[in-house]
Design a protein around this motif. Structure first.
Motif, short mmCIF file in Angstrom:
data_model
loop_
_atom_site.label_atom_id
_atom_site.label_comp_id
_atom_site.label_asym_id
_atom_site.label_seq_id
_atom_site.Cartn_x
_atom_site.Cartn_y
_atom_site.Cartn_z
N VAL A 83 48.81 60.01 32.73
CA VAL A 83 49.57 59.40 31.52
C VAL A 83 50.89 58.78 32.10
CG1 VAL A 83 50.62 60.19 29.39
CG2 VAL A 83 48.69 61.30 30.12
N VAL A 84 50.81 57.41 31.50
CA VAL A 84 52.17 56.67 32.07
C VAL A 84 52.51 55.83 30.90
CG1 VAL A 84 50.85 56.19 34.33
CG2 VAL A 84 50.47 54.69 32.23
N ASP A 85 53.55 55.05 30.80
CA ASP A 85 54.41 54.35 30.02
C ASP A 85 53.51 53.15 29.95
OD1 ASP A 85 56.05 56.28 29.52
OD2 ASP A 85 57.76 55.58 31.14
N ASP A 86 53.05 52.46 30.98
CA ASP A 86 52.61 51.13 30.91
C ASP A 86 51.19 51.24 31.74
OD1 ASP A 86 51.59 48.56 31.45
OD2 ASP A 86 53.87 47.63 31.09
N VAL A 87 49.99 51.01 30.98
CA VAL A 87 48.87 51.09 31.80
C VAL A 87 48.69 50.02 32.91
CG1 VAL A 87 46.41 51.30 31.75
CG2 VAL A 87 47.87 52.54 30.12
N THR A 88 48.93 48.69 32.42
CA THR A 88 48.71 47.46 33.11
C THR A 88 49.74 47.82 34.26
OG1 THR A 88 48.25 46.12 31.38
CG2 THR A 88 48.91 44.96 33.18
N ARG A 89 50.88 47.96 34.02
CA ARG A 89 51.89 48.07 35.32
C ARG A 89 51.49 49.08 36.23
NH1 ARG A 89 54.04 45.91 38.87
NH2 ARG A 89 55.94 46.72 39.86
N ALA A 90 50.87 50.18 35.73
CA ALA A 90 50.28 51.08 36.60
C ALA A 90 49.30 50.84 37.67
CB ALA A 90 49.99 52.55 35.84
N LEU A 91 48.34 50.05 37.03
CA LEU A 91 47.28 49.50 37.74
C LEU A 91 47.95 48.51 38.80
CD1 LEU A 91 44.22 48.78 38.41
CD2 LEU A 91 44.26 46.98 36.70
N GLN A 92 48.70 47.88 38.30
CA GLN A 92 49.41 46.76 39.25
C GLN A 92 50.28 47.57 40.70
OE1 GLN A 92 51.90 44.43 36.90
NE2 GLN A 92 50.22 42.96 36.55
N LYS A 93 50.72 48.65 40.07
CA LYS A 93 51.62 49.69 41.22
C LYS A 93 50.62 50.28 42.24
CE LYS A 93 55.45 51.31 38.27
NZ LYS A 93 55.76 52.64 37.82
N TRP A 94 49.66 50.67 41.69
CA TRP A 94 48.38 51.27 42.70
C TRP A 94 47.77 50.00 43.61
CZ3 TRP A 94 42.62 52.95 40.66
CH2 TRP A 94 42.11 53.38 41.84
N ALA A 95 47.88 48.94 43.08
CA ALA A 95 47.33 47.80 44.01
C ALA A 95 48.26 47.25 45.05
CB ALA A 95 46.83 46.44 43.16
N THR A 96 49.55 47.39 44.52
CA THR A 96 50.78 47.04 45.61
C THR A 96 50.79 48.02 46.54
OG1 THR A 96 52.16 46.00 43.66
CG2 THR A 96 53.14 46.61 45.75
N TYR A 97 50.51 49.23 46.18
CA TYR A 97 50.50 50.37 47.37
C TYR A 97 49.37 49.94 48.24
CZ TYR A 97 49.65 54.83 49.73
OH TYR A 97 49.55 55.85 50.58
N HIS A 98 48.17 49.77 48.01
CA HIS A 98 46.71 49.48 48.31
C HIS A 98 46.97 48.28 49.48
CE1 HIS A 98 42.79 50.25 49.20
NE2 HIS A 98 42.50 48.86 49.13
N ARG A 99 47.83 47.34 48.97
CA ARG A 99 48.09 46.24 49.70
C ARG A 99 48.81 46.45 51.04
NH1 ARG A 99 48.54 43.15 53.04
NH2 ARG A 99 49.26 40.67 52.89
N GLN A 100 49.70 47.37 50.77
CA GLN A 100 50.74 47.86 51.86
C GLN A 100 50.10 48.45 52.95
OE1 GLN A 100 53.90 49.42 49.54
NE2 GLN A 100 54.55 47.68 48.79
N GLN A 101 48.84 49.08 52.80
CA GLN A 101 48.03 49.82 53.71
C GLN A 101 47.53 49.13 54.75
OE1 GLN A 101 49.34 52.89 53.40
NE2 GLN A 101 50.27 52.02 51.28
N TYR A 102 47.30 47.70 54.46
CA TYR A 102 46.43 46.90 55.49
C TYR A 102 47.36 45.98 55.93
CZ TYR A 102 43.04 49.89 53.23
OH TYR A 102 42.52 51.10 52.70
N LYS A 103 47.05 45.44 57.14
CA LYS A 103 47.69 44.08 57.93
C LYS A 103 46.83 43.02 58.08
CE LYS A 103 51.43 46.94 58.25
NZ LYS A 103 52.46 46.89 57.15
N SER A 104 45.62 43.16 57.59
CA SER A 104 44.79 41.91 57.94
C SER A 104 45.20 40.68 57.13
CB SER A 104 43.18 42.37 57.40
OG SER A 104 43.50 42.78 55.71
N MET A 105 44.63 39.52 57.32
CA MET A 105 45.28 38.23 56.90
C MET A 105 44.62 38.17 55.62
SD MET A 105 46.29 35.16 57.57
CE MET A 105 46.29 34.93 59.35
N VAL A 106 45.67 37.88 54.64
CA VAL A 106 45.19 37.64 52.88
C VAL A 106 45.66 36.05 52.87
CG1 VAL A 106 46.15 38.17 50.75
CG2 VAL A 106 46.02 39.90 52.73
#
Length: 813
Positions: A83-106
Motif C-alpha cells: 500500500v502506497v500513496d502513489d502507485v506510479t511513483r512507487a514503480l519509478q522508485k523501484w526502477a531507480t533502485y534497480h538501476r543503481q545496482q548495475y554498472k553496465s553501459m546504458v
C-alpha cells in the motif's frame, strides 16, 4: 527480470506490507488485459485518465496474480498488498533502485522520431558481441521506462532504453531513473505536442535527458539542438552526426543512397543498407554513431548493416490457410521479445492457439535455467499446441505442457507438416532468423502479394487513446468498423480494439456483424442499416439493430415473436434531427412513445442522431440546432420509458470540436483510422494504413514514344518509367493517371504517366535511383490519404473504402 521478495520491494518503495512478505516477484503487470496466470507476478494498479487499475484488481486476481501495489487494500481478497500513496511513483522508485545496482553501459534514446527503430537496429547490430537489454516494444513513458529498467540483469553488457515525453516536466523524472551513460537525440520533427507551446519548448524538455549523461549524441544539422546543447552542455563530451562536413560523424553520401559513405576521425567507412529511403539512412547513421562510442569491433558491425530488418515486420498478422491467422515474429528470439509475442497471442480472440517456437538465441543464461523460464511463461498461457524447433530446445521439451511436437530443425518440421493439423486457430511463429522461419511463414500464408494494404494496429490503438483523451471519464465509445473497417478489414480492426474498453462496435449491415461474431468479437454490435431479410442473422448473432421507422419496428417485432424471444430485445432508436436520411421526426415522437409502451418485445438500449456539419466550422449554428432538437426528443422518450437509454450523437469531428455533446457515448470513425477533419488534431493522430506495391518492370523510352491506352503520354526527352502491378480494380482512381498524382519511391515523388489501367499504372522514375522489386507507396505516412483524396476531388473515406478486396490486408503490431 531479477526476482525480488515482496518485503524487499516494500522497503524500496516505502510501502505498508499486507500478506506474505517472502513472496517472490519475477514479473510486473500494469495492464489487466495482458495478465496470464502468473502467481509470481505483481500488478501495479495505476490510475489512468479513463480507467483506474484498482477497478481491475479482482479480475487480475482471478487470473492467478497474488501480489498488488495499491493505494488501498481490498480486505476480502486473499492476496498480498503493498500500500502506497502513489502507485506510479512507487514503480519509478523501484526502477531507480534497480538501476543503481548495475554498472553496465546504458544508452538512453529520445527524439520525436526514430527512437524505436534505432533501439531495435542497435540490438540487431550488437547482440552477437554484447548481452543486451532493451525497452520492450515502444515502452518509453512514465510507466514504460521503469518497466524497461527492471529488465536489466547482472550479466548485461548494454541496456538501450527509449524515453518519450508528452508534456513538460516528464523527462526529469524518467531520465533520473535511466541515468544514461550515453544520451542520444535522434531528431526533432516540426510537429509539436499539444502540451508544448512550440518546437523550442519541446526540444528543451527532451534535452533534459542530457543532465544525467556522461556523453551526448545529437544531430549537427539541427541548428536549434546543436546551439542549445553546445551552450548548455559544453562541459560534457558531445558527439555530432549529420551531412555537414563539420559533424563528428559525417554522412558523405546522399541521404537517399543506400550505399552509405561515412567519415569519422579521418577514416572513411562504406556501409550498404537493404533500404534506400531517407528515414532509414538517417537512422542507420545514428546507429553507426552510437556504435563508434561503444567498446565493440566496428568492422564486425559494418557488415551487419546490410542485414538490418524492418522493425514493422514484427508481430505482423497475416491470413493463413484453413481459416487460420498467422502472427509472424520471425525476427529474433530473445527473452523479452518472447513475452511480448506471447501477450500478442494471448490477446487474440481466437480460442484455439498454437505456438511454434525455436531455440532461444541471444541470451547468456545456462540452457536449463533458460528453458525452465521459457516453459514457465509458455505454460501460463492458454495455448493448445506447442511446437518446438531446435536441437537445444528439443532437449527440454518435457518442460512444456500441451507439447504437440518437437523437431531438431526446420527441415524436419516441414517434412512432417500436415495442413489438416491447423484450422480455425491463431498461430504464433516465434524464433530466430537462423531457423529460416520465413519458409514456414510462406507455407502457412494463403498467398503472397506484391500489392498490400498494411494496417498498423499500434497506431490504430494510439488514435483511439488520443480520442479517448478528449472524453470525460464516464463517456463510452462505439468504434465504427462499417464498410469493412473503412477498408482496413473490420475483423482485424475489431480484434485489435476489443481489449481497449470499446463498449460497442458499429457496422452497417448484419452480415458484417455476423463476421465479427465468427471471429470471436464478444462486444455489443450495433447494426446501422438492418435489412428485413437480415433479421434472422441479427437475432441469431445477438446483434442490436438501429430502428428508424414504424415499419421497421413492427417487422422486427414480428421476427422476435417468430423466434420466441423470451426477454426484451435491445434496439437503438434513430432520431432525424436534420440529416434527413433515416430516423423518427419530432412530429412522430408521440406515436413512437405509444408503440413502445405497447411493445414488451423490445427494450430501447440507446437513442441517437447524427451531426450533418460538425466538420464545417461555418455551420456551427446548425450543430447546436441539431443537438437541441435531439435533447428535446430524447427527454420526451426517456420520460415516458421510465429509464434513460444511452445518448450519443458525436462522430470524430464532434468529439474534437464540440466536447459539450459527448453525452454518454461517442461514435468515432475516420479519426480512429488516422484522419482528422482539421490540421491541428491531425498532428496527434498517427497514420494507420499504408497502400503499397512494388516496381514490376522498368522501361526506358526514347523521344516520341508513348505510354498506355490512348497514348496520352509522349516522351519529350529520354524517359525512364516504372510499371506498377496496381490499377483501378485495386482502388487506384483512374483520374490519378496522366500526371494528376504521384507515388513515393525511395522517399521521392514519382509522377504518374499515361492512363491508369485496370491492373497496372505507370510512373516516371527518370530522376529516381531505384530498381525492379523496390517498394512503392500509393498512400501512407509521407503521402497522406488526404492528399490523394484532394487529387481525386473526393474525401478520404472514399479512398480508404475503395481499396479492393483483392488487395491483401496485413496487420502490423
Amino acid at each position: 527480470m531479477i526476482p525480488y521478495t515482496l518485503e524487499k520491494i516494500g522497503q524500496i518503495i516505502h510501502a505498508e506490507i499486507i500478506g506474505d512478505k517472502k513472496a517472490v516477484i519475477d514479473q510486473v503487470w500494469f495492464d489487466s488485459r495482458h495478465v496470464a496466470g502468473q502467481s509470481q507476478g505483481i500488478f501495479f494498479a495505476i490510475p489512468g485518465v479513463q480507467r483506474d487499475g484498482a477497478n481491475f484488481i479482482k479480475e487480475v486476481f482471478e487470473k492467478g496474480v497474488q501480489n498488488f501495489v495499491v493505494t488501498k487494500a481490498i480486505k476480502e481478497l486473499p492476496a498480498n498488498f503493498l500500500v502506497v500513496d502513489d502507485v506510479t511513483r512507487a514503480l519509478q522508485k523501484w526502477a531507480t533502485y534497480h538501476r543503481q545496482q548495475y554498472k553496465s553501459m546504458v544508452v538512453g534514446i529520445t527524439g520525436t522520431h526514430g527512437k524505436t527503430i534505432v533501439k531495435e537496429w542497435l540490438y540487431q547490430l550488437l547482440y552477437q558481441q554484447l548481452s543486451i537489454v532493451r525497452s520492450p516494444k515502444s515502452y518509453n513513458s512514465q510507466i514504460g521506462v521503469p518497466l524497461s529498467i527492471l529488465e536489466m540483469t547482472p550479466d548485461a553488457d548494454l541496456s538501450v532504453i527509449e524515453l518519450g515525453i508528452s508534456k513538460p516536466g516528464e523527462m526529469e523524472s524518467i531520465s533520473a531513473i535511466v541515468n544514461p551513460d550515453i544520451a542520444v537525440l535522434t531528431m526533432m520533427g516540426n510537429a509539436h505536442s499539444e502540451s508544448f507551446k512550440n518546437r523550442e519548448e519541446q526540444a528543451q524538455e527532451k534535452i533534459k535527458l542530457f543532465v544525467q549523461a556522461k556523453k551526448i549524441i545529437i544531430p549537427f544539422d539541427d541548428a536549434l539542438i546543436r546551439d542549445y546543447v553546445l551552450n548548455h552542455y559544453n562541459h560534457k563530451q558531445i558527439v555530432t552526426f549529420g551531412s555537414d562536413e563539420n559533424a563528428d560523424v559525417q554522412l558523405a553520401s546522399a541521404l537517399n543512397n543506400p550505399n552509405m559513405t561515412i567519415k569519422y576521425k579521418g577514416r572513411t567507412y562504406h556501409l550498404q543498407l537493404p533500404f534506400n529511403n531517407e528515414a532509414a539512412i538517417y537512422n542507420a547513421l545514428i546507429c553507426f554513431t552510437v556504435v563508434t562510442q561503444l567498446h565493440v569491433d566496428l568492422n564486425k558491425v559494418i557488415g551487419l548493416f546490410n542485414h538490418l530488418q524492418p522493425v514493422e515486420m514484427r508481430l505482423a498478422q497475416k491470413e493463413g490457410i484453413n481459416n487460420t491467422v498467422l502472427i509472424d515474429d520471425t525476427y529474433n528470439s530473445d527473452l523479452s521479445s518472447i513475452l511480448i509475442a506471447l501477450n500478442a497471442l494471448n490477446n487474440h480472440p481466437y480460442f484455439r492457439k498454437t505456438l511454434i517456437l525455436t531455440d532461444v538465441l541471444q541470451d547468456r543464461l545456462k540452457p536449463k535455467e533458460l528453458y525452465t523460464k521459457v516453459a514457465h511463461w509458455v505454460n501460463a498461457y492458454p495455448i493448445q499446441k506447442v511446437i518446438l524447433i531446435g536441437k537445444e530446445i528439443d532437449q527440454y521439451k518435457d518442460l512444456f505442457k500441451n507439447l504437440f511436437a518437437s523437431y531438431r530443425d526446420t527441415e524436419s518440421f516441414l517434412d512432417h507438416l500436415n495442413v489438416t493439423d491447423f484450422h480455425e486457430e491463431v498461430i504464433l511463429l516465434k524464433g530466430a532468423r537462423k531457423y529460416e522461419l520465413e519458409r514456414i511463414s510462406k507455407f502457412f500464408q494463403v498467398k503472397s502479394h506484391d500489392t498490400v494494404l498494411e494496417v498498423d494496429l499500434e497506431n490504430l490503438i494510439s488514435n483511439v487513446k488520443y480520442l479517448k483523451s478528449k472524453l470525460n471519464p464516464s463517456t463510452e465509445m462505439m468504434a465504427m468498423v462499417k464498410a469493412d473497417g473503412y477498408g482496413m478489414g473490420a475483423v482485424g480492426v475489431a480484434q485489435a480494439l476489443m481489449n481497449y474498453h470499446i463498449k460497442y462496435f458499429g457496422v452497417a449491415y448484419a452480415d458484417e456483424g455476423e463476421e465479427l461474431r465468427k471471429h470471436g468479437i464478444t462486444q455489443n454490435i450495433m447494426v446501422l442499416n438492418p435489412e428485413q431479410s437480415s433479421y434472422d442473422t441479427i437475432i441469431n448473432n445477438q446483434l442490436e439493430p438501429e430502428v428508424y421507422s414504424f415499419r421497421m419496428l413492427n417487422n422486427f417485432t414480428e421476427a422476435l415473436i417468430q423466434h420466441k424471444i423470451q426477454v426484451s430485445y435491445p434496439i437503438h432508436l434513430k432520431l432525424n434531427t436534420g440529416m434527413n436520411r433515416l430516423g423518427f421526426k419530432k412530429e412522430q415522437i408521440s406515436e413512437l412513445i405509444q408503440q413502445l409502451a405497447d411493445n414488451p418485445y423490445v427494450k430501447v438500449k440507446s437513442i441517437f442522431s447524427h451531426f450533418a456539419t460538425s466538420d464545417i466550422p461555418e455551420q456551427e449554428d446548425f450543430v447546436h440546432q441539431q443537438a437541441a432538437l435531439y435533447q428535446e426528443m430524447y427527454d420526451r422518450i426517456a420520460f415516458n420509458l421510465g429509464y434513460n437509454p444511452i445518448r450519443h450523437i458525436s462522430n470524430t469531428a464532434a468529439i474534437l470540436h464540440y466536447p459539450e455533446y459527448q453525452m454518454d457515448m461517442v461514435r468515432p470513425g475516420i479519426g480512429i483510422y488516422g484522419v482528422s477533419p482539421d490540421e491541428e488534431n491531425q498532428k496527434f493522430l498517427k497514420n494507420v494504413v499504408t497502400f503499397k506495391t512494388v516496381i514490376s518492370q522498368i522501361n526506358e523510352l526514347e523521344i516520341g514514344e508513348t505510354v498506355s491506352y490512348g497514348r496520352r503520354f509522349t516522351a519529350l526527352e529520354p524517359t525512364k518509367i516504372a510499371t506498377l502491378p496496381v490499377g483501378y480494380a485495386d482502388g487506384v482512381k483512374r483520374i490519378l493517371g496522366n500526371g494528376n498524382g504521384h507515388v513515393m519511391i525511395n522517399g521521392q515523388e514519382a509522377k504518374t504517366v499515361g492512363t491508369t489501367c485496370m491492373d497496372m499504372m505507370m510512373v516516371d522514375i527518370t530522376h529516381i535511383n531505384c530498381k525492379e522489386g523496390d517498394e512503392v507507396i500509393i498512400f501512407g505516412e509521407n503521402l497522406s490519404v488526404k492528399k490523394l483524396a484532394s487529387w481525386c476531388n473526393t474525401i478520404p473515406y472514399e479512398i480508404l473504402t475503395s481499396v479492393s478486396k483483392r488487395v491483401k490486408r496485413i496487420y502490423i503490431q
